[in-house]
Design a protein around this motif. Structure first.
Motif, PDB file in Angstrom:
ATOM      1  N   GLN A 127      41.880  -3.692  30.288  1.00 40.93           N
ATOM      2  CA  GLN A 127      42.989  -2.689  30.687  1.00 40.93           C
ATOM      3  C   GLN A 127      44.438  -3.086  29.850  1.00 40.93           C
ATOM      4  O   GLN A 127      45.186  -2.425  29.891  1.00 40.93           O
ATOM      5  CB  GLN A 127      43.224  -2.606  32.328  1.00 40.93           C
ATOM      6  CG  GLN A 127      43.684  -4.074  32.692  1.00 40.93           C
ATOM      7  CD  GLN A 127      43.924  -4.000  34.201  1.00 40.93           C
ATOM      8  OE1 GLN A 127      44.458  -2.917  34.915  1.00 40.93           O
ATOM      9  NE2 GLN A 127      43.239  -4.835  34.929  1.00 40.93           N
ATOM     10  N   TRP A 128      44.470  -4.447  29.516  1.00 39.24           N
ATOM     11  CA  TRP A 128      45.538  -4.860  28.849  1.00 39.24           C
ATOM     12  C   TRP A 128      45.535  -4.622  27.458  1.00 39.24           C
ATOM     13  O   TRP A 128      46.496  -5.183  26.517  1.00 39.24           O
ATOM     14  CB  TRP A 128      45.788  -6.341  29.147  1.00 39.24           C
ATOM     15  CG  TRP A 128      45.698  -6.728  30.615  1.00 39.24           C
ATOM     16  CD1 TRP A 128      44.871  -7.178  31.244  1.00 39.24           C
ATOM     17  CD2 TRP A 128      46.518  -6.136  31.615  1.00 39.24           C
ATOM     18  NE1 TRP A 128      45.088  -7.206  32.833  1.00 39.24           N
ATOM     19  CE2 TRP A 128      46.325  -6.526  32.715  1.00 39.24           C
ATOM     20  CE3 TRP A 128      47.889  -5.255  31.317  1.00 39.24           C
ATOM     21  CZ2 TRP A 128      47.069  -6.097  33.830  1.00 39.24           C
ATOM     22  CZ3 TRP A 128      48.627  -5.050  32.462  1.00 39.24           C
ATOM     23  CH2 TRP A 128      48.128  -5.364  33.750  1.00 39.24           C
ATOM     24  N   CYS A 129      44.427  -3.771  26.782  1.00 41.33           N
ATOM     25  CA  CYS A 129      44.492  -3.650  25.424  1.00 41.33           C
ATOM     26  C   CYS A 129      44.292  -2.051  25.140  1.00 41.33           C
ATOM     27  O   CYS A 129      43.950  -1.246  25.887  1.00 41.33           O
ATOM     28  CB  CYS A 129      43.220  -4.169  24.744  1.00 41.33           C
ATOM     29  SG  CYS A 129      43.224  -5.974  25.104  1.00 41.33           S
ATOM     30  N   THR A 130      44.958  -1.556  23.982  1.00 41.65           N
ATOM     31  CA  THR A 130      44.599  -0.012  23.577  1.00 41.65           C
ATOM     32  C   THR A 130      43.754  -0.139  22.272  1.00 41.65           C
ATOM     33  O   THR A 130      43.609  -1.113  21.731  1.00 41.65           O
ATOM     34  CB  THR A 130      45.829   0.346  23.349  1.00 41.65           C
ATOM     35  OG1 THR A 130      46.597  -0.422  22.367  1.00 41.65           O
ATOM     36  CG2 THR A 130      46.754   0.514  24.794  1.00 41.65           C
ATOM     37  N   GLY A 131      43.083   1.051  22.098  1.00 39.39           N
ATOM     38  CA  GLY A 131      42.397   1.231  20.899  1.00 39.39           C
ATOM     39  C   GLY A 131      41.138   0.362  20.906  1.00 39.39           C
ATOM     40  O   GLY A 131      40.543   0.049  21.891  1.00 39.39           O
ATOM     41  N   ARG A 132      40.761  -0.427  19.725  1.00 34.94           N
ATOM     42  CA  ARG A 132      39.562  -1.050  19.657  1.00 34.94           C
ATOM     43  C   ARG A 132      40.100  -2.541  19.724  1.00 34.94           C
ATOM     44  O   ARG A 132      39.248  -3.410  19.572  1.00 34.94           O
ATOM     45  CB  ARG A 132      39.031  -1.090  18.154  1.00 34.94           C
ATOM     46  CG  ARG A 132      38.615   0.273  17.741  1.00 34.94           C
ATOM     47  CD  ARG A 132      38.182   0.576  16.675  1.00 34.94           C
ATOM     48  NE  ARG A 132      37.263   1.500  16.410  1.00 34.94           N
ATOM     49  CZ  ARG A 132      36.634   1.997  15.277  1.00 34.94           C
ATOM     50  NH1 ARG A 132      36.698   1.192  14.235  1.00 34.94           N
ATOM     51  NH2 ARG A 132      35.880   3.009  15.179  1.00 34.94           N
ATOM     52  N   ALA A 133      41.275  -2.852  20.195  1.00 40.61           N
ATOM     53  CA  ALA A 133      41.487  -4.416  20.459  1.00 40.61           C
ATOM     54  C   ALA A 133      41.063  -4.784  21.535  1.00 40.61           C
ATOM     55  O   ALA A 133      40.685  -4.341  22.425  1.00 40.61           O
ATOM     56  CB  ALA A 133      43.186  -4.396  20.446  1.00 40.61           C
ATOM     57  N   ALA A 134      40.740  -6.486  21.383  1.00 37.74           N
ATOM     58  CA  ALA A 134      40.598  -6.940  22.856  1.00 37.74           C
ATOM     59  C   ALA A 134      41.002  -8.357  22.519  1.00 37.74           C
ATOM     60  O   ALA A 134      41.485  -8.957  21.493  1.00 37.74           O
ATOM     61  CB  ALA A 134      39.143  -7.032  22.640  1.00 37.74           C
ATOM     62  N   LEU A 135      41.194  -9.007  23.801  1.00 42.65           N
ATOM     63  CA  LEU A 135      41.732 -10.420  24.012  1.00 42.65           C
ATOM     64  C   LEU A 135      40.662 -11.316  23.511  1.00 42.65           C
ATOM     65  O   LEU A 135      40.815 -12.442  23.198  1.00 42.65           O
ATOM     66  CB  LEU A 135      42.031 -10.682  25.321  1.00 42.65           C
ATOM     67  CG  LEU A 135      43.482  -9.731  25.957  1.00 42.65           C
ATOM     68  CD1 LEU A 135      43.667  -9.780  27.207  1.00 42.65           C
ATOM     69  CD2 LEU A 135      44.484 -10.174  24.976  1.00 42.65           C
ATOM     70  N   ALA A 136      39.512 -10.938  23.828  1.00 42.89           N
ATOM     71  CA  ALA A 136      38.171 -11.788  23.730  1.00 42.89           C
ATOM     72  C   ALA A 136      38.285 -12.339  22.251  1.00 42.89           C
ATOM     73  O   ALA A 136      38.296 -11.900  21.298  1.00 42.89           O
ATOM     74  CB  ALA A 136      37.103 -10.979  23.878  1.00 42.89           C
ATOM     75  N   GLY A 137      38.070 -13.839  22.219  1.00 44.01           N
ATOM     76  CA  GLY A 137      37.836 -14.692  21.081  1.00 44.01           C
ATOM     77  C   GLY A 137      39.196 -14.819  20.298  1.00 44.01           C
ATOM     78  O   GLY A 137      39.098 -15.627  19.215  1.00 44.01           O
ATOM     79  N   ALA A 138      40.206 -14.493  20.793  1.00 44.44           N
ATOM     80  CA  ALA A 138      41.449 -14.758  20.194  1.00 44.44           C
ATOM     81  C   ALA A 138      41.781 -16.057  20.223  1.00 44.44           C
ATOM     82  O   ALA A 138      41.442 -16.960  21.093  1.00 44.44           O
ATOM     83  CB  ALA A 138      42.647 -14.079  20.861  1.00 44.44           C
ATOM     84  N   GLN A 139      42.282 -16.641  19.001  1.00 43.05           N
ATOM     85  CA  GLN A 139      42.700 -17.933  18.960  1.00 43.05           C
ATOM     86  C   GLN A 139      44.113 -18.231  18.436  1.00 43.05           C
ATOM     87  O   GLN A 139      44.733 -17.292  17.567  1.00 43.05           O
ATOM     88  CB  GLN A 139      41.916 -18.659  17.991  1.00 43.05           C
ATOM     89  CG  GLN A 139      40.443 -18.789  18.439  1.00 43.05           C
ATOM     90  CD  GLN A 139      39.519 -19.476  17.348  1.00 43.05           C
ATOM     91  OE1 GLN A 139      39.964 -20.344  16.644  1.00 43.05           O
ATOM     92  NE2 GLN A 139      38.191 -19.117  17.289  1.00 43.05           N
ATOM     93  N   PHE A 140      44.715 -19.425  18.919  1.00 41.77           N
ATOM     94  CA  PHE A 140      46.124 -19.705  18.724  1.00 41.77           C
ATOM     95  C   PHE A 140      46.286 -20.937  18.229  1.00 41.77           C
ATOM     96  O   PHE A 140      45.930 -21.712  18.788  1.00 41.77           O
ATOM     97  CB  PHE A 140      47.089 -19.037  19.888  1.00 41.77           C
ATOM     98  CG  PHE A 140      46.900 -17.806  20.090  1.00 41.77           C
ATOM     99  CD1 PHE A 140      47.649 -16.593  19.748  1.00 41.77           C
ATOM    100  CD2 PHE A 140      45.895 -17.289  21.325  1.00 41.77           C
ATOM    101  CE1 PHE A 140      47.249 -15.303  20.132  1.00 41.77           C
ATOM    102  CE2 PHE A 140      45.679 -16.054  21.574  1.00 41.77           C
ATOM    103  CZ  PHE A 140      46.398 -15.019  21.251  1.00 41.77           C
ATOM    104  N   ALA A 141      47.524 -21.224  17.209  1.00 41.63           N
ATOM    105  CA  ALA A 141      47.669 -22.661  16.934  1.00 41.63           C
ATOM    106  C   ALA A 141      49.175 -22.750  17.816  1.00 41.63           C
ATOM    107  O   ALA A 141      49.957 -21.744  17.361  1.00 41.63           O
ATOM    108  CB  ALA A 141      47.640 -22.731  15.276  1.00 41.63           C
ATOM    109  N   ARG A 142      49.365 -23.752  17.960  1.00 39.98           N
ATOM    110  CA  ARG A 142      50.512 -24.359  18.342  1.00 39.98           C
ATOM    111  C   ARG A 142      51.700 -24.451  17.279  1.00 39.98           C
ATOM    112  O   ARG A 142      51.473 -25.070  16.340  1.00 39.98           O
ATOM    113  CB  ARG A 142      50.791 -25.572  18.970  1.00 39.98           C
ATOM    114  CG  ARG A 142      52.023 -26.193  19.843  1.00 39.98           C
ATOM    115  CD  ARG A 142      52.087 -27.580  20.429  1.00 39.98           C
ATOM    116  NE  ARG A 142      51.144 -27.739  21.246  1.00 39.98           N
ATOM    117  CZ  ARG A 142      51.546 -27.671  22.745  1.00 39.98           C
ATOM    118  NH1 ARG A 142      52.613 -27.135  23.122  1.00 39.98           N
ATOM    119  NH2 ARG A 142      50.688 -27.929  23.562  1.00 39.98           N
ATOM    120  N   LEU A 143      52.823 -23.505  17.464  1.00 44.78           N
ATOM    121  CA  LEU A 143      53.898 -23.461  16.741  1.00 44.78           C
ATOM    122  C   LEU A 143      55.120 -24.522  17.113  1.00 44.78           C
ATOM    123  O   LEU A 143      55.796 -25.077  16.171  1.00 44.78           O
ATOM    124  CB  LEU A 143      54.872 -22.228  16.622  1.00 44.78           C
ATOM    125  CG  LEU A 143      53.923 -20.985  15.900  1.00 44.78           C
ATOM    126  CD1 LEU A 143      54.600 -19.719  16.195  1.00 44.78           C
ATOM    127  CD2 LEU A 143      53.322 -21.297  14.784  1.00 44.78           C
TER     128      LEU A 143
END
Length: 165
Positions: A128-144
């Protein structure tokens, strides 16, 4: 003479024996050794607060009383993206995220002190927090950065504060 050299080489080769099989704890042992020698930061000793990113995707974590607040924005453009906020806390070697006002999107992410990775499969409530084809699954982030003000300064695609103020 050639036979003696060949016999010597074969004899030396036989002395080595089979290579020992790697143990399942080898990676953990290497990581612990690196932490003990100060080559790698121990994720348990690192504050989770800070600003994270990967490409256009952003994630911020700020202290909120005794807990932490999190904001995530993923932008693929053309109506495809995600924006979620909620709370986050440590749980052993992972971070438990509870996104949404009711915390219905709950899962554990990996955190090594410098990188935060969301799992590849998330509860259906997270869609519910995504629109279109986007997804939170598998997202990765590096510390800035590790400062709370830097994290609070992060904005979503519409210019709204991602981690609130």
């Amino acid at each position: 003479m050639k036979r003696a050299g060949l016999a010597l080489l074969l004899g030396l080769a036989a002395c080595g024996g089979p290579a020992p099989a790697p143990s399942s704890g080898t990676a953990v042992d290497l990581e612990n050794a690196a932490i003990q020698r100060g080559l790698v930061r121990d994720p348990k000793d690192v504050s989770i607060a800070g600003a994270y990113a990967r490409g256009p995707d952003r994630l911020c974590i700020v202290p909120a009383g005794t807990a932490h607040r999190i904001g995530i924005v993923i932008d693929y453009g053309e109506g495809n993206g995600c924006r979620a906020t909620g709370s986050i806390r440590r749980d052993g070697e992972g971070l438990v995220l509870a996104l949404g006002p009711d915390g219905g999107c709950r899962f554990t992410a990996r955190f090594d002190g410098d990188h935060l990775a969301l799992p590849g499969a998330l509860p259906k409530a997270c869609a519910q927090w995504c629109t279109g084809r986007a997804a939170l699954a598998g997202a990765q982030f590096a510390r800035l950065g590790e400062s709370a003000p830097e994290a609070q300064a992060m904005r979503d695609t519409e210019g709204h504060a991602l981690c609130g103020e």
